[in-house]
Design an enzyme around this catalytic site. Sequence first.
Site, PDB file in Angstrom:
ATOM      1  N   ALA A 230       0.833  -1.200   0.000  1.00  0.00           N
ATOM      2  CA  ALA A 230       0.000   0.000   0.000  1.00  0.00           C
ATOM      3  C   ALA A 230       0.870   1.253   0.000  1.00  0.00           C
ATOM      4  CB  ALA A 230      -0.915  -0.015   1.222  1.00  0.00           C
ATOM      5  N   ALA A 252      -9.502   0.608 -15.186  1.00  0.00           N
ATOM      6  CA  ALA A 252      -9.745   0.721 -13.749  1.00  0.00           C
ATOM      7  C   ALA A 252     -10.668  -0.409 -13.321  1.00  0.00           C
ATOM      8  CB  ALA A 252     -10.363   2.073 -13.421  1.00  0.00           C
ATOM      9  N   HIS A 270      -5.504  10.038  -9.134  1.00  0.00           N
ATOM     10  CA  HIS A 270      -4.984   9.169 -10.189  1.00  0.00           C
ATOM     11  C   HIS A 270      -5.290   9.761 -11.567  1.00  0.00           C
ATOM     12  CE1 HIS A 270      -3.698   5.128  -8.458  1.00  0.00           C
ATOM     13  NE2 HIS A 270      -3.935   5.882  -7.406  1.00  0.00           N
ATOM     14  N   ARG A 274      -2.592  11.224 -14.751  1.00  0.00           N
ATOM     15  CA  ARG A 274      -2.457  10.563 -16.048  1.00  0.00           C
ATOM     16  C   ARG A 274      -2.494  11.580 -17.187  1.00  0.00           C
ATOM     17  NH1 ARG A 274      -6.268   6.859 -13.539  1.00  0.00           N
ATOM     18  NH2 ARG A 274      -7.969   7.625 -14.835  1.00  0.00           N
ATOM     19  N   ASP A 300      -5.118  -1.486 -13.489  1.00  0.00           N
ATOM     20  CA  ASP A 300      -4.894  -1.115 -12.095  1.00  0.00           C
ATOM     21  C   ASP A 300      -6.206  -1.330 -11.323  1.00  0.00           C
ATOM     22  OD1 ASP A 300      -3.857  -0.110  -9.757  1.00  0.00           O
ATOM     23  OD2 ASP A 300      -3.382   1.871 -10.558  1.00  0.00           O
TER      24      ASP A 300
END
Length: 402
Positions: A230, A252, A270, A274, A300
């Site tokens: 993590a 995702a 996130h 990107r 991911d």
Amino acid sequence: MEITLLGTGTPGGLPRPDCPCAACATAVGDEARAATALLADGALLLDLTPGAALAAARAGQTLTGVRQVLLSHPHNGPAVEVPAGLPAPARVPDGRELALISGHRVRAIAVDVPGTGYAVTGPEGDRLLYLPPEAAPAGLSEGHEPYDMAVLDVTGRPDALARLRAAGAVAATTDVVAVHIDHDVPPGAELHRRLAAAGARAVPDGRTLVAGEYHAIPDVPRRTLVLGGARSGKSVEAERRLESFPDVVYVATSGAREGDSDWADRVARHRERRPGSWRTVETCDLVPLLAEDGPPLLIDCLALWLTDAMDSAGAWDDGRWASGGARRELHDRTDALVAAVRATRRTVVAVSNEVGSGVHPATSAGRRFRDELGRLNAAFAAECEDVLLVVAGRPLPLRPRS
């Protein structure tokens, strides 16, 4: 066309004077870099830097045959002394072409920062693109003829390489050489590993390259698995490996979590990180995506995919697991995913959590998830050319390519 790299660093060089950072402390030998300057066939000098004549001599070259000196970016600080016998440095206006008596033709390329890029065509027709620090091409149209060699700031502007690939200016046969290398990327093996993942390379100062030598072009891995705990930096590492490629599909597997503001903030961060050219697909149905032709996939993550698969199979329930039905259904689904990874022709970078090194789960369901994710990670990794473990933001190759 022979290209001698008199320097490959930023204008301040590497190491930077009086900088105590770890990158500068370890920038010794071949990893020490003077400000970037290129000498083409001994006749054309791109960027004049302090000590250019000495750098050329160390490389076994001379500047006596230079017919043209072109500057690509504004030079801050004191003016650089022009060695005796060199023509006065000049800059070509964007879009204009310059013909040299040596047979070279130079066309000025517009970039998105102050400065000018140069496309150089040698007497034999081979083609070189050179971009200044922190620059990407501006207004580049699709259908561009590939260059034999592209020399640019890959570490600082990976999106520049993505733009060149999208336009066709960089193809599988283009030798991509990173220059303007600064102390924000660790030198040595880590730098070369990152560049290789982007299909680029760095060379020591003084190296002479021949435009169009295909054998020196790094082979981008087809499949990569990035593992980590993590907040280890595994997602950042996975994104970094594809940021120099256009039209990436970000897969995702998390979906939406209504009422969870912390999760929404995490997803938003996130997305902001990107590149804008990437497309996001929210799904756990990975097998069809892997079977299709298309741009690279960034998945991911596998841990969330497994959570969904266990939900669908009812594998959290001890009774259904013990009877074998949930176990068979889950293993069938994971085996299908691994088979799809083995057969895919797409470039794939997948992220997963490394498990088993932390607290022993208190519940049977938690232990089951840990065991099944370990099993999935091992099977997925077996099909990948590259496997990395990210610890404290540092990627450790578990299966380095030869």
